[in-house]
Design an enzyme around this catalytic site. Structure first.
Site, PDB file in Angstrom:
ATOM      1  N   ALA A 238      32.090  -3.645 -48.754  1.00 46.34           N
ATOM      2  CA  ALA A 238      32.645  -2.429 -49.485  1.00 46.34           C
ATOM      3  C   ALA A 238      31.684  -1.522 -50.104  1.00 46.34           C
ATOM      4  O   ALA A 238      32.268  -0.389 -50.255  1.00 46.34           O
ATOM      5  CB  ALA A 238      33.025  -3.351 -51.193  1.00 46.34           C
ATOM      6  N   TRP A 241      32.121   1.425 -47.483  1.00 47.89           N
ATOM      7  CA  TRP A 241      33.338   2.309 -47.495  1.00 47.89           C
ATOM      8  C   TRP A 241      33.145   3.130 -48.927  1.00 47.89           C
ATOM      9  O   TRP A 241      33.362   4.245 -48.772  1.00 47.89           O
ATOM     10  CB  TRP A 241      34.447   1.109 -47.694  1.00 47.89           C
ATOM     11  CG  TRP A 241      34.854   0.882 -46.252  1.00 47.89           C
ATOM     12  CD1 TRP A 241      34.209  -0.081 -45.412  1.00 47.89           C
ATOM     13  CD2 TRP A 241      36.122   1.396 -45.624  1.00 47.89           C
ATOM     14  NE1 TRP A 241      34.943  -0.082 -44.188  1.00 47.89           N
ATOM     15  CE2 TRP A 241      35.845   0.694 -44.163  1.00 47.89           C
ATOM     16  CE3 TRP A 241      37.242   2.261 -45.940  1.00 47.89           C
ATOM     17  CZ2 TRP A 241      36.990   0.971 -43.356  1.00 47.89           C
ATOM     18  CZ3 TRP A 241      38.038   2.394 -44.907  1.00 47.89           C
ATOM     19  CH2 TRP A 241      37.929   1.802 -43.704  1.00 47.89           C
ATOM     20  N   GLU A 242      32.778   2.596 -50.014  1.00 49.04           N
ATOM     21  CA  GLU A 242      32.936   3.091 -51.215  1.00 49.04           C
ATOM     22  C   GLU A 242      31.674   4.261 -51.347  1.00 49.04           C
ATOM     23  O   GLU A 242      32.218   5.488 -51.838  1.00 49.04           O
ATOM     24  CB  GLU A 242      32.569   2.320 -52.336  1.00 49.04           C
ATOM     25  CG  GLU A 242      32.826   2.985 -53.612  1.00 49.04           C
ATOM     26  CD  GLU A 242      32.550   1.899 -54.936  1.00 49.04           C
ATOM     27  OE1 GLU A 242      33.732   1.508 -55.602  1.00 49.04           O
ATOM     28  OE2 GLU A 242      31.543   1.290 -55.096  1.00 49.04           O
ATOM     29  N   ARG A 243      30.709   4.166 -50.891  1.00 49.89           N
ATOM     30  CA  ARG A 243      29.748   5.155 -50.766  1.00 49.89           C
ATOM     31  C   ARG A 243      29.960   6.110 -49.994  1.00 49.89           C
ATOM     32  O   ARG A 243      29.684   7.404 -50.476  1.00 49.89           O
ATOM     33  CB  ARG A 243      28.308   4.458 -50.815  1.00 49.89           C
ATOM     34  CG  ARG A 243      27.970   3.620 -51.945  1.00 49.89           C
ATOM     35  CD  ARG A 243      26.525   2.616 -51.305  1.00 49.89           C
ATOM     36  NE  ARG A 243      26.194   2.000 -52.501  1.00 49.89           N
ATOM     37  CZ  ARG A 243      25.557   0.961 -52.612  1.00 49.89           C
ATOM     38  NH1 ARG A 243      24.776   0.614 -51.190  1.00 49.89           N
ATOM     39  NH2 ARG A 243      25.184   0.225 -53.526  1.00 49.89           N
TER      40      ARG A 243
END
Length: 381
Positions: A238, A241-243
């Site tokens: 996660a 993807w998020e960063r």
């Protein structure tokens, strides 16, 4: 005058995906949350789902790098509502990415609801004493027959007030470190799950950020996201993807800020004012153009590697660190164009500055990113 017309040979011209997302964000990004039932927010959320935002950012096949980058940069440019952008990230880049990669066939049906906007996802990892460090979780999971019982609390959970599904991380034994952590998909209506009041922050005011409480929350084995003890792997996925993709939104924010400062610089020149002070818009325009263009290249390289499956945690952290610090520097510079009275009364530049401070904290603070980078460089003390 727009930044594109001012410097056509230097700034990349926005493509159709960028323009469409920018125009949608300008017209339909939600205003303040309606705290009783979220009616206004959900109506806006559905417009973005119908536009295809969540199908694009929670892909069921390979990530379309060019379209994703154009759309996210346009979205970031089109709205000052950084809270809404954070909501998109928590829903798509964190919760959605986990489900897409680790969800069972039954769990992946939730993705259809998340893509069409009828369900909102949240990512519940942060704790009061552990921060975003999944190695230090206090939330417990205990096996009881074929079920698991979850007890603990999460803080600063984006979308918590409106989410229909939560990705929750818990440990069966803190002494096991990362080997004891497991991820679960927990529906909002599960008995024992409750949320606190809105957590008021100095920025990101239009994202529902609340604590989540787990009081003997019983979930079946089918709620496991991935395998037992695989939670740290789910979390790291996660964060890749998020960063990476939150950084693409921030690039769009810096493009908007560049447009604003070039307009200010033109007005400054027309008025023949002195151009030597710390808030000189001409100097700021050059500095911001550099941050925007370098950041754009960095994000493209990072997201290309994300799509290819070759992105390392250190590069995702480096991208998040560089972009969030660049956005903070840009926002701080632009705040210098305002008078003290204007800033204290809540100017647009003040709002950008507060939101940018948040950008150096969520998805891991800048110091956490530095530690991850230093570990890969072999220089962590």
């Amino acid at each position: 005058m727009t930044a594109e017309r001012l410097m056509p040979s230097l700034l990349p011209q926005p493509g159709p995906d960028h323009i469409a997302a920018r125009d949608l964000a300008r017209q339909h990004a939600p205003g303040a949350l309606v705290h009783d039932d979220g009616t206004e927010f959900r109506a806006a959320w559905k417009r973005f789902a119908d536009f295809g935002l969540f199908s694009l950012t929670i892909p069921d096949a390979d990530l379309d790098v060019d379209t994703v980058l154009g759309t996210l940069e346009g979205l970031g440019e089109g709205t000052r509502n950084a809270g809404f952008l954070l909501s998109v990230g928590a829903h798509s880049f964190a919760a959605g990415a986990c489900l897409s990669r680790f969800g069972s066939d039954d769990q992946r049906r939730v993705l259809d609801l998340m893509r069409d906007g009828s369900a909102i996802g949240a990512f519940a990892a942060t704790e009061p004493e552990a921060g975003s460090d999944v190695m230090s979780l206090r939330t417990r999971c205990v096996a009881v027959g074929d079920d698991y019982v979850l007890d603990g609390s999460k803080h600063f959970v984006s979308n918590a007030g409106l989410a229909d599904y939560f990705v929750v991380f818990a440990t069966k034994d803190r002494r096991l470190n990362y080997r004891g952590v497991t991820a679960f998909l927990v529906p909002r209506d599960t008995p024992g799950l409750s949320v606190g009041p809105e957590q008021r922050l100095i920025g990101l005011s239009r994202c529902s950020i609340r604590a989540v409480y787990l009081d003997s929350v019983t979930v079946p084995r089918s709620a496991l996201l991935g395998r037992l003890g695989q939670g740290s792997l789910v979390f790291r996925h996660a964060m890749l993807w998020e960063r990476s993709l939150l950084a693409a939104l921030a690039v769009g924010t810096m493009r908007r800020q560049l447009t604003e400062v070039t307009d200010a610089a033109q007005a400054h020149d027309q008025q023949a004012e002195a151009a030597s002070g710390p808030a000189d818009p001409v100097r700021l325009g050059v500095d911001i153009a550099g941050r925007y263009l370098v950041g754009r290249l960095l994000v493209r390289d990072t997201v290309t590697k994300l799509a290819a499956g070759t992105l390392t945690p250190a590069q995702a952290s480096l991208t998040k660190l560089w972009i969030s610090e660049a956005e903070l520097a840009t926002s701080r510079d632009l705040a210098g164009l305002d008078t003290a009275a204007k800033l204290l009364s809540g100017s647009a530049h003040a709002s950008d500055l507060f939101n940018a401070i948040g950008g150096t904290i969520y998805s891991g603070t800048s110091d956490i990113q530095r530690k991850i980078i230093a570990a890969e460089l072999g220089i962590l003390q």
